[in-house]
Motif scaffolding. Structure first.
Motif, PDB file in Angstrom:
ATOM      1  N   LEU A  23      -7.204  11.529  68.580  1.00 59.90           N
ATOM      2  CA  LEU A  23      -8.538  11.819  68.243  1.00 59.90           C
ATOM      3  C   LEU A  23      -9.059  11.277  66.734  1.00 59.90           C
ATOM      4  O   LEU A  23      -7.965  11.429  66.165  1.00 59.90           O
ATOM      5  N   ALA A  24     -10.160  10.933  66.751  1.00 61.60           N
ATOM      6  CA  ALA A  24     -10.617  10.451  65.344  1.00 61.60           C
ATOM      7  C   ALA A  24     -11.170  11.816  64.570  1.00 61.60           C
ATOM      8  O   ALA A  24     -12.408  12.425  65.269  1.00 61.60           O
ATOM      9  N   GLY A  25     -10.535  12.485  63.762  1.00 57.24           N
ATOM     10  CA  GLY A  25     -11.236  13.510  62.924  1.00 57.24           C
ATOM     11  C   GLY A  25     -10.955  14.888  63.376  1.00 57.24           C
ATOM     12  O   GLY A  25     -11.348  15.964  62.970  1.00 57.24           O
ATOM     13  N   LEU A  26     -10.253  15.057  64.626  1.00 53.95           N
ATOM     14  CA  LEU A  26      -9.799  16.371  65.373  1.00 53.95           C
ATOM     15  C   LEU A  26      -8.574  16.391  65.520  1.00 53.95           C
ATOM     16  O   LEU A  26      -7.962  15.623  65.918  1.00 53.95           O
ATOM     17  N   SER A  27      -7.944  17.338  65.026  1.00 54.08           N
ATOM     18  CA  SER A  27      -6.362  17.387  64.859  1.00 54.08           C
ATOM     19  C   SER A  27      -5.715  17.769  66.227  1.00 54.08           C
ATOM     20  O   SER A  27      -6.437  18.286  67.014  1.00 54.08           O
ATOM     21  N   GLU A  28      -4.589  17.378  66.132  1.00 51.27           N
ATOM     22  CA  GLU A  28      -3.711  17.340  67.586  1.00 51.27           C
ATOM     23  C   GLU A  28      -3.772  19.280  67.639  1.00 51.27           C
ATOM     24  O   GLU A  28      -3.793  19.659  68.921  1.00 51.27           O
ATOM     25  N   ARG A  29      -3.341  19.764  66.656  1.00 58.15           N
ATOM     26  CA  ARG A  29      -3.109  21.378  66.474  1.00 58.15           C
ATOM     27  C   ARG A  29      -4.435  22.005  66.932  1.00 58.15           C
ATOM     28  O   ARG A  29      -4.364  22.972  68.018  1.00 58.15           O
ATOM     29  N   GLY A  92     -12.296  11.938  74.105  1.00 58.57           N
ATOM     30  CA  GLY A  92     -11.175  10.928  74.196  1.00 58.57           C
ATOM     31  C   GLY A  92     -11.609   9.311  74.302  1.00 58.57           C
ATOM     32  O   GLY A  92     -11.136   8.554  74.599  1.00 58.57           O
ATOM     33  N   GLY A  93     -13.262   9.340  73.820  1.00 54.57           N
ATOM     34  CA  GLY A  93     -13.634   7.940  74.021  1.00 54.57           C
ATOM     35  C   GLY A  93     -13.833   7.529  72.530  1.00 54.57           C
ATOM     36  O   GLY A  93     -13.367   8.007  71.537  1.00 54.57           O
ATOM     37  N   ASN A  94     -14.432   6.348  72.519  1.00 52.64           N
ATOM     38  CA  ASN A  94     -14.572   5.606  71.321  1.00 52.64           C
ATOM     39  C   ASN A  94     -16.019   6.117  70.654  1.00 52.64           C
ATOM     40  O   ASN A  94     -16.563   5.515  69.717  1.00 52.64           O
ATOM     41  N   GLY A  95     -16.874   6.959  71.346  1.00 58.72           N
ATOM     42  CA  GLY A  95     -18.234   7.309  70.770  1.00 58.72           C
ATOM     43  C   GLY A  95     -19.404   6.140  70.593  1.00 58.72           C
ATOM     44  O   GLY A  95     -20.376   6.589  70.431  1.00 58.72           O
ATOM     45  N   GLN A  96     -19.081   5.301  71.501  1.00 57.05           N
ATOM     46  CA  GLN A  96     -20.018   4.139  71.835  1.00 57.05           C
ATOM     47  C   GLN A  96     -20.659   4.399  73.053  1.00 57.05           C
ATOM     48  O   GLN A  96     -20.048   3.919  74.194  1.00 57.05           O
ATOM     49  N   ASN A 190     -15.811  10.993  69.207  1.00 58.68           N
ATOM     50  CA  ASN A 190     -14.916  10.704  70.128  1.00 58.68           C
ATOM     51  C   ASN A 190     -15.484  11.081  71.591  1.00 58.68           C
ATOM     52  O   ASN A 190     -14.672  11.323  72.476  1.00 58.68           O
ATOM     53  N   ILE A 191     -16.882  10.960  71.813  1.00 65.28           N
ATOM     54  CA  ILE A 191     -17.301  11.173  73.111  1.00 65.28           C
ATOM     55  C   ILE A 191     -16.864  10.012  74.250  1.00 65.28           C
ATOM     56  O   ILE A 191     -16.689   8.935  73.620  1.00 65.28           O
ATOM     57  N   GLN A 192     -16.555  10.476  75.294  1.00 64.40           N
ATOM     58  CA  GLN A 192     -16.032   9.625  76.245  1.00 64.40           C
ATOM     59  C   GLN A 192     -17.268   9.220  76.914  1.00 64.40           C
ATOM     60  O   GLN A 192     -17.758  10.087  78.197  1.00 64.40           O
TER      61      GLN A 192
END
Lengths: 206, 206, 206, 206
Positions: A23-29, A92-96, A190-192
């Motif tokens: 994800l962009a800017g949201l950590s896996e943790r 999990g999307g590209n926000g577009q 990150n919106i799908q």
């Protein structure tokens, strides 16, 4: 013993539909903790509540107001499970946003920007507290609206969620501390939108 | 000025689908007051809130948390309007559930009696306070369940109402005083099961 | 078994401090039903909750979130019992505020009329729903303020009640139907200002 | 313009009574963020709400239910400010309860351990959500009890806080992620029992 669907709930967590490391800017943790501890905790709690409800219902001596304490928890945990599943599935999307969903939202709000302005402002107002921002389709009034929720027990009547943004602090404190605005920016990136579009299409048939 | 559907609401009250003088055990005075003052009051309040929201959204200086105070009222009044319309529309019948809806409910709850026992107990537990008992179809989990609501802002996530019983005291105090159990009996005698059956069929398609 | 004060509650109802047949504009039937059924119901419910809490605490297997469902009911019923006792005790007077309490309120609100305007408006806004209007002395901030409560679980932090007006519909529906404004007028005509004055004096020492 | 105390609030934050770099197991970053952003945010929000209330009260056209949306925020922010000040002031100690406060608590709960067991269990049950655990002295019932609060608007009636534990996720996520149990341990290690003892003494006089 006969199966009673109304007193059962899912045994397992719905897997993430995306790779939480990407994800962009949201950590896996952050995402893993949120999914496992907060969403997962509510899946387990809901199963416990349903089991206790079945037992309490069979007991004629359970005072009705005590029974309702469990039904309140049932409402709360159902909200937590359902909204969390909507939330993770709309990440999990590209926000577009695509043309179709942009148009559906613009038709309802006057413009896509008006919608985004309200959705973001509601998120900002929930910073430091708890709750959700839900873009939902109200099946009864046939309206696409943004709804404020203060906790998991809140929910718009007769409404199907289209886009869910968790504003409980477990959604962002680990990455951003108190800076909820940075989380909202990251959420939008990150919106799908394909999933959002699918929900709009599905809700219109309800 | 362009129309913005998300910030509009109905201008008029939905008429009663039955003759309020002809319910069993619920007085015309009670039903008319409930419909006009409580349901009607929320229709008017929702229109006021939506107008104030449109103005506040256009004002960049509105603090986000103050904006959300109006959005909370929006959630609350939407719940009141929608649940009241469901409530009045599921009254006016003879209280006799047909075979299809009995089967749908029995399939979900093990037996029709188990459902009725829980629904009535939840009503009893809300006596003297506020809230709703909602039999609803959760579109996300595909379950038919009874939900406890403590006020109009509560609501089950992603759920379409099938049968709504108002437990605010304005639903019964005028006729029964504090005897909520008598009201629950009267409510059951007047359920419009054809409408319930219609909603079950409609929800299954969502 | 040793007595544990924290898990005990009163066994009996506090008697009315006035003759319920002699209030101005509030019927004996209303007051007796309110006292016996609503206040009395909460006294009994609180005793039940405390007993269940003591048992649940002794059981190591009680999930913490289920334990808290009972603690929420404990908070709610404590609020109901305490605020109802304050309410009945501040009724039975002639509605004429004395010079001392008028001055204390005017000092806090700019004028006695400003206080009354806010207190009445808050009551009007709660009409058709549930909740309380509480004039209270906040021991932490040393302020005399009016507080809105949406239900019995709400309460101003660190605050002693000075004047309590019940806005649950059981306070007026039986006499006035949905006309909450008439109830508020009647409430004001029956305020026992000597008790209010006593509470102001007592709170100032806290 | 005349000063109206009821519509005023503090202009500044109450300073921390301890060095935030020296708590055991709670980071300076966490404490500073909590104090500045969450407590500080509510101090500012309360000032804004009070200003808007004064304006809205002077406007006869403000609908009463809209006025009450601000009064709800007033209740919520008052709770946040007051409980946060109690919270920070009961931190900074060595976590060792003195004989007097141990006895006062043991007298109320049967034993000090029973009190601690309930207080910790309530905290655990609030993990992942929002709310407070408050040991309070109920001035009306003369009882020392633990109270569950789900948000800042909740509060025990007529009660003075003795020990406050914040369970909003901003109290621990930054240091412990979702591991609320570790935070509760750390909280107990830093309780300033002299302040607790002072409050017990002060409350007994109310």
């Amino acid at each position: 013993m006969t199966s009673i669907p109304a007193f059962e709930s899912q045994a397992t967590l719905k897997p993430l539909s995306f790779d939480p490391a990407k994800l962009a800017g949201l950590s896996e943790r952050l995402i893993r903790s949120h999914w496992e501890n907060n969403y997962g905790g509510s899946v387990k709690a809901l199963a416990t509540v349903k089991k206790q409800l079945a037992e309490a219902l069979a007991n004629k001596d359970t005072p009705a107001f005590i029974y309702n304490d469990l039904k309140r928890e049932h409402l709360l945990r159902t909200g937590s499970v359902v909204f969390h599943e909507c939330y993770f599935d709309n990440l999990g999307g590209n926000g577009q946003a695509g043309a179709n969903e942009r148009k559906a939202i613009a038709d309802a709000f006057g413009s896509f920007d008006t919608w985004e302005t309200e959705f973001r402002r509601m998120g900002a107002g929930l910073g430091g507290g708890s709750g959700w921002v839900i873009l939902g389709f109200n099946v009864h009034t046939r309206q696409l609206e943004n709804y404020w929720l203060g906790d998991h027990a809140h929910g718009p009547a007769a409404t199907l969620p289209i886009l869910a943004m968790d504003m409980y602090e477990h959604s962002y404190q680990m990455d951003f501390g108190a800076a909820a605005a940075q989380y909202i920016d990251a959420f939008f990136q990150n919106i799908q939108w394909e999933e959002v579009a699918r929900r709009i299409g599905s809700a219109a048939k309800a």
